[in-house]
Design a protein around this motif. Structure first.
Motif, PDB file in Angstrom:
ATOM      1  N   LEU A 180      36.702  43.005  40.670  1.00 41.82           N
ATOM      2  CA  LEU A 180      37.728  43.710  41.179  1.00 41.82           C
ATOM      3  C   LEU A 180      38.709  42.768  42.326  1.00 41.82           C
ATOM      4  O   LEU A 180      39.902  42.624  42.168  1.00 41.82           O
ATOM      5  CB  LEU A 180      37.841  44.972  41.148  1.00 41.82           C
ATOM      6  CG  LEU A 180      39.192  45.831  41.733  1.00 41.82           C
ATOM      7  CD1 LEU A 180      40.303  45.682  40.398  1.00 41.82           C
ATOM      8  CD2 LEU A 180      38.838  47.335  42.191  1.00 41.82           C
ATOM      9  N   GLU A 181      37.745  42.730  43.369  1.00 39.14           N
ATOM     10  CA  GLU A 181      38.542  41.759  44.367  1.00 39.14           C
ATOM     11  C   GLU A 181      38.862  40.459  43.987  1.00 39.14           C
ATOM     12  O   GLU A 181      40.073  39.977  44.575  1.00 39.14           O
ATOM     13  CB  GLU A 181      37.451  41.729  45.516  1.00 39.14           C
ATOM     14  CG  GLU A 181      37.927  41.067  46.959  1.00 39.14           C
ATOM     15  CD  GLU A 181      38.898  41.759  47.516  1.00 39.14           C
ATOM     16  OE1 GLU A 181      39.746  40.771  47.931  1.00 39.14           O
ATOM     17  OE2 GLU A 181      39.268  42.881  47.591  1.00 39.14           O
ATOM     18  N   LYS A 182      38.187  39.710  43.283  1.00 35.30           N
ATOM     19  CA  LYS A 182      38.440  38.421  42.989  1.00 35.30           C
ATOM     20  C   LYS A 182      39.872  38.445  42.018  1.00 35.30           C
ATOM     21  O   LYS A 182      40.589  37.638  42.238  1.00 35.30           O
ATOM     22  CB  LYS A 182      37.399  37.619  42.063  1.00 35.30           C
ATOM     23  CG  LYS A 182      36.207  37.218  42.835  1.00 35.30           C
ATOM     24  CD  LYS A 182      35.014  36.755  41.902  1.00 35.30           C
ATOM     25  CE  LYS A 182      33.915  36.421  42.710  1.00 35.30           C
ATOM     26  NZ  LYS A 182      33.019  35.738  41.937  1.00 35.30           N
ATOM     27  N   HIS A 183      39.935  39.586  41.182  1.00 34.54           N
ATOM     28  CA  HIS A 183      41.104  39.609  40.528  1.00 34.54           C
ATOM     29  C   HIS A 183      42.240  39.806  41.198  1.00 34.54           C
ATOM     30  O   HIS A 183      43.458  39.117  41.018  1.00 34.54           O
ATOM     31  CB  HIS A 183      40.927  40.669  39.454  1.00 34.54           C
ATOM     32  CG  HIS A 183      42.290  41.045  38.668  1.00 34.54           C
ATOM     33  ND1 HIS A 183      42.765  40.048  37.618  1.00 34.54           N
ATOM     34  CD2 HIS A 183      42.836  42.001  38.705  1.00 34.54           C
ATOM     35  CE1 HIS A 183      43.958  40.683  37.330  1.00 34.54           C
ATOM     36  NE2 HIS A 183      43.965  41.871  37.700  1.00 34.54           N
ATOM     37  N   GLU A 184      42.134  40.755  42.129  1.00 35.47           N
ATOM     38  CA  GLU A 184      43.386  41.061  42.950  1.00 35.47           C
ATOM     39  C   GLU A 184      43.665  39.819  44.036  1.00 35.47           C
ATOM     40  O   GLU A 184      44.717  39.634  44.091  1.00 35.47           O
ATOM     41  CB  GLU A 184      43.022  42.273  43.971  1.00 35.47           C
ATOM     42  CG  GLU A 184      42.971  43.526  43.234  1.00 35.47           C
ATOM     43  CD  GLU A 184      42.461  44.994  43.966  1.00 35.47           C
ATOM     44  OE1 GLU A 184      42.073  44.589  45.220  1.00 35.47           O
ATOM     45  OE2 GLU A 184      42.542  45.874  43.665  1.00 35.47           O
ATOM     46  N   ALA A 185      42.592  39.212  44.466  1.00 37.58           N
ATOM     47  CA  ALA A 185      43.124  37.823  45.433  1.00 37.58           C
ATOM     48  C   ALA A 185      43.669  36.918  44.341  1.00 37.58           C
ATOM     49  O   ALA A 185      44.754  36.140  44.995  1.00 37.58           O
ATOM     50  CB  ALA A 185      41.693  37.413  45.810  1.00 37.58           C
ATOM     51  N   SER A 186      43.461  36.683  42.911  1.00 32.64           N
ATOM     52  CA  SER A 186      44.068  35.974  42.074  1.00 32.64           C
ATOM     53  C   SER A 186      45.319  36.375  42.019  1.00 32.64           C
ATOM     54  O   SER A 186      46.473  35.340  41.904  1.00 32.64           O
ATOM     55  CB  SER A 186      43.105  35.718  40.976  1.00 32.64           C
ATOM     56  OG  SER A 186      43.862  35.247  39.797  1.00 32.64           O
ATOM     57  N   MET A 187      45.884  37.725  41.811  1.00 32.28           N
ATOM     58  CA  MET A 187      47.127  38.114  41.804  1.00 32.28           C
ATOM     59  C   MET A 187      48.088  37.913  42.922  1.00 32.28           C
ATOM     60  O   MET A 187      49.039  37.470  42.872  1.00 32.28           O
ATOM     61  CB  MET A 187      46.880  39.698  41.480  1.00 32.28           C
ATOM     62  CG  MET A 187      46.387  39.983  39.943  1.00 32.28           C
ATOM     63  SD  MET A 187      47.276  39.075  38.705  1.00 32.28           S
ATOM     64  CE  MET A 187      48.610  39.715  38.551  1.00 32.28           C
TER      65      MET A 187
END
Length: 98
Positions: free
Chosen positions: A14-21
Motif C-alpha cells: 500500500l505504501e509503495k502504491h501511494e508513493a507511486s501515486m
C-alpha cells in the motif's frame, strides 16, 4: 501472529502504491507549471510531496538546506524535478567594468 506477515506485506504494498501515486501527481504538477518563475522567489526547482519532505526532514534535520542532498534527491527522484529546472546561462546584460 499468523496474519502479521500478510498484514505487513499489505502495508508495504500500500505504501509503495501511494508513493507511486504521489510521484505521478508531482510529475503532472511539474508539467502543468512549465517554466515557473516568480519575481523574488526565483525559478521552480521541484515539486516534492509533503510526506516525502517531512519524512526526510524528520530523519535528517536540515537536509533540505544542504545543496548536495537536494541534488542527490532530485537525481534519485527525477519525477519530482521541475521540467524547467536545469543549468541555464544568464541571458541578461553582462557586467562590464569601467
Amino acid at each position: 501472529m499468523k496474519n502479521l506477515d500478510r498484514y505487513l506485506r499489505y502495508e508495504v504494498d500500500l505504501e509503495k502504491h501511494e508513493a507511486s501515486m504521489r510521484e505521478q501527481m508531482a510529475r503532472k504538477e511539474n508539467e502543468a507549471m512549465g517554466v515557473a518563475k516568480t519575481e523574488g522567489l526565483g525559478q521552480l526547482k521541484a515539486t516534492i510531496p509533503a510526506r516525502e519532505y517531512f519524512r526526510w526532514h524528520q530523519s535528517h534535520r536540515g537536509c533540505w538546506s544542504d545543496k548536495s542532498f537536494v541534488k542527490e534527491f532530485l537525481r534519485d527522484n527525477p519525477s519530482f524535478k521541475a521540467k524547467s529546472f536545469g543549468k541555464q546561462s544568464f541571458t541578461g546584460q553582462s557586467f562590464k567594468p569601467a
